[in-house]
Design an enzyme around this catalytic site. Sequence first.
Site, PDB file in Angstrom:
ATOM      1  N   HIS A 161       0.817  -1.220   0.000  1.00 50.02           N
ATOM      2  CA  HIS A 161       0.000   0.000   0.000  1.00 50.02           C
ATOM      3  C   HIS A 161       0.846   1.263   0.000  1.00 50.02           C
ATOM      4  O   HIS A 161       0.333   2.346  -0.270  1.00 50.02           O
ATOM      5  CB  HIS A 161      -0.921   0.010   1.228  1.00 50.02           C
ATOM      6  CG  HIS A 161      -2.039  -0.990   1.139  1.00 50.02           C
ATOM      7  ND1 HIS A 161      -3.328  -0.646   0.844  1.00 50.02           N
ATOM      8  CD2 HIS A 161      -2.041  -2.331   1.266  1.00 50.02           C
ATOM      9  CE1 HIS A 161      -4.082  -1.724   0.812  1.00 50.02           C
ATOM     10  NE2 HIS A 161      -3.329  -2.774   1.075  1.00 50.02           N
ATOM     11  N   ASP A 164       3.593   9.443  -0.739  1.00 49.66           N
ATOM     12  CA  ASP A 164       2.418   8.667  -0.322  1.00 49.66           C
ATOM     13  C   ASP A 164       2.176   7.574  -1.350  1.00 49.66           C
ATOM     14  O   ASP A 164       2.240   7.832  -2.556  1.00 49.66           O
ATOM     15  CB  ASP A 164       1.188   9.598  -0.274  1.00 49.66           C
ATOM     16  CG  ASP A 164       0.259   9.263   0.880  1.00 49.66           C
ATOM     17  OD1 ASP A 164       0.192   8.081   1.253  1.00 49.66           O
ATOM     18  OD2 ASP A 164      -0.398  10.189   1.398  1.00 49.66           O
TER      19      ASP A 164
HETATM   20  P1  ADQ Z   1      -2.903   6.088   4.959  1.00 46.74           P
HETATM   21  O1  ADQ Z   1      -1.483   6.488   5.163  1.00 46.74           O
HETATM   22  O2  ADQ Z   1      -3.689   5.912   6.177  1.00 46.74           O
HETATM   23  O3  ADQ Z   1      -3.029   4.779   4.055  1.00 46.74           O
HETATM   24  P2  ADQ Z   1      -4.758   7.534   3.076  1.00 46.74           P
HETATM   25  O4  ADQ Z   1      -4.693   6.829   1.802  1.00 46.74           O
HETATM   26  O5  ADQ Z   1      -4.893   9.008   2.931  1.00 46.74           O
HETATM   27  O6  ADQ Z   1      -3.508   7.282   4.024  1.00 46.74           O
HETATM   28  O7  ADQ Z   1      -6.003   6.978   3.849  1.00 46.74           O
HETATM   29  C1  ADQ Z   1      -6.456   7.556   5.029  1.00 46.74           C
HETATM   30  C2  ADQ Z   1      -7.901   7.149   5.284  1.00 46.74           C
HETATM   31  O8  ADQ Z   1      -8.210   7.498   6.636  1.00 46.74           O
HETATM   32  C3  ADQ Z   1      -8.876   7.876   4.371  1.00 46.74           C
HETATM   33  O9  ADQ Z   1      -9.886   7.011   3.982  1.00 46.74           O
HETATM   34  C4  ADQ Z   1      -9.414   8.993   5.262  1.00 46.74           C
HETATM   35  O10 ADQ Z   1     -10.748   9.358   5.000  1.00 46.74           O
HETATM   36  C5  ADQ Z   1      -9.316   8.382   6.650  1.00 46.74           C
HETATM   37  N1  ADQ Z   1      -9.100   9.451   7.634  1.00 46.74           N
HETATM   38  C6  ADQ Z   1      -8.067  10.290   7.707  1.00 46.74           C
HETATM   39  N2  ADQ Z   1      -8.245  11.188   8.688  1.00 46.74           N
HETATM   40  C7  ADQ Z   1      -9.428  10.902   9.260  1.00 46.74           C
HETATM   41  C8  ADQ Z   1     -10.190  11.464  10.336  1.00 46.74           C
HETATM   42  N3  ADQ Z   1      -9.800  12.525  11.029  1.00 46.74           N
HETATM   43  N4  ADQ Z   1     -11.371  10.891  10.640  1.00 46.74           N
HETATM   44  C9  ADQ Z   1     -11.802   9.816   9.936  1.00 46.74           C
HETATM   45  N5  ADQ Z   1     -11.135   9.261   8.923  1.00 46.74           N
HETATM   46  C10 ADQ Z   1      -9.959   9.780   8.593  1.00 46.74           C
HETATM   47  C11 ADQ Z   1      -2.104   3.847   3.460  1.00 46.74           C
HETATM   48  C12 ADQ Z   1      -1.034   4.463   2.546  1.00 46.74           C
HETATM   49  C13 ADQ Z   1      -1.695   5.312   1.470  1.00 46.74           C
HETATM   50  C14 ADQ Z   1      -2.695   4.462   0.690  1.00 46.74           C
HETATM   51  C15 ADQ Z   1      -3.632   3.724   1.618  1.00 46.74           C
HETATM   52  C16 ADQ Z   1      -4.502   2.721   0.869  1.00 46.74           C
HETATM   53  O11 ADQ Z   1      -0.121   5.253   3.308  1.00 46.74           O
HETATM   54  O12 ADQ Z   1      -0.731   5.838   0.577  1.00 46.74           O
HETATM   55  O13 ADQ Z   1      -3.479   5.311  -0.137  1.00 46.74           O
HETATM   56  O14 ADQ Z   1      -2.910   3.006   2.614  1.00 46.74           O
HETATM   57  O15 ADQ Z   1      -3.750   1.866   0.077  1.00 46.74           O
END
Ligand code: ADQ
Length: 465
Positions: free
Chosen positions: A156, A363
């Site tokens: 991921h 990311d």
């Molecule tokens: P993350 O590093 O966690 O994921 P991201 O892809 O942005 O990063 O996903 C975060 C998720 O958490 C999103 O669905 C977002 O809505 C949710 N989220 C963030 N802040 C929140 C809050 N305050 N309240 C509720 N929900 C919140 C890892 C990798 C990424 C990759 C994903 C999926 O680091 O690059 O995109 O996995 O493969």
Amino acid sequence: MAQLVVVSNRVAVPDKAASQRAGGLEVAVNAAFKDRSGIWFGWSGKITAHTRITTQKAHDNITYITLDLSREDHKEYYNGFANRVLWPILHYRVDLAEFSQRDLSGYLRVNNHFADELHKVLGPDDIVWVHDYHLMPLAKALRERGHANHIGFFLHIPCPPPEMLTALPHHDLLVPSLCDYDLVGFQTGDDAFNFSRYLARECGLHNRDFNFMVDGRTMRVGVFPVGIETEAFARLARDSERMPLVRKVLVSLAGRALIIGVDRLDYSKGMLHRLAAFEAFLKTHSQWRGKVTYLQIAPKSRAEIPEYADIAAGIGAAAGRINGAYGEAEWTPIRYVNRAYSRATLAGLYRAARVGLVTPLRDGMNLVAKEYVAAQDPDDPGVLILSQFAGAAHECQEALLVNPYDPDSVAAAIGQALAMPLAERRARHKAMFDVLARHDIQAWADRFLADLQREPELLGRVGRL
Ligand code: ADQ
């Protein structure tokens, strides 16, 4: 009967809080289990004194099998090697890696323990899909226990070039072990290419169309950009506009334009750089002072790791300093909150925001960028400002793509986004939404599993050099 076995560090066992939570991995795994049954296997999230208790719970078509970790395992495998060595190095932050032999041993021990427990439940025809950097050597451990199943792996997070990957102590033990999978999936072509270059340089393995011959087997590398439930998220955002909390936020803005940032509190997300860019924007675009509010939602994560405590303190201090320098009695430029919100609330807030500011330094994908696009009103959409170093930039080409290390250019993009004419906003939004609707999370899971189950003979023929 053949079943799907998904393995990930954490398992989202359904409970009362599930609809509130539903994070990225949970949505992805549920997409994999649509029209399929099987097992979701991993850590329960619980830390116990000595013993590892295995728990099973069946719900609809999925049996959840979870293990507790001992304190030592949690410290070495999870906080230690996975999050203080692999996470920084794979995010191009070799400078932040804190390696210890003990943590590496703990990482291998937990992977072996996962394999021992899986060995008890795995049938010969089961399809196994392993997720993420916590479990890189799992296929090797399963092969050592005699399992010839189709086993796939999806990373991921990013895969850096070999020049950086080789800074990982004992990389030769770990990275080549990915060859024991039948299919290794990455978020972007750059990540897949970096891994292929590593295999060529360090292992002398060459490929044709990302097919590698390894010990007489074919190992395939693929690109599978992870998606979201695009249409469902768009509906959720439409319905959430009327939520009391979203309404309250809108009323509190008193007509000011909203800029939103939503990130786990992690150094890879580039929040300090983003604050510097917002400060540069306030400095150079004085006409917007008092007319715009930047809401940064940043729930704390991995708080027991020192690098994370440092970044949390730094961001709090920077937000306070900028508010002090530019704020007025009746206007606070930055609202900074360390809490998680329900998906519905987030969707409503995204929709209310004129600008989505997503500027990670690195990311794998970044689902917030995709959620922001999906949440917009197509008739009057906001503008996505997106780091060129997020995997999502490959698909979201119509965002304002920026270099997060250059505060002046991000500041200029904020100004451009706030002033963008409606016709341009609509055109950019439509182009991105169409891509995200076509490549949603269901398409991602189906494509990975179809590729994983492709006949090895066929792959063998294609891969022979
Ligand atoms: P993350 O590093 O966690 O994921 P991201 O892809 O942005 O990063 O996903 C975060 C998720 O958490 C999103 O669905 C977002 O809505 C949710 N989220 C963030 N802040 C929140 C809050 N305050 N309240 C509720 N929900 C919140 C890892 C990798 C990424 C990759 C994903 C999926 O680091 O690059 O995109 O996995 O493969």
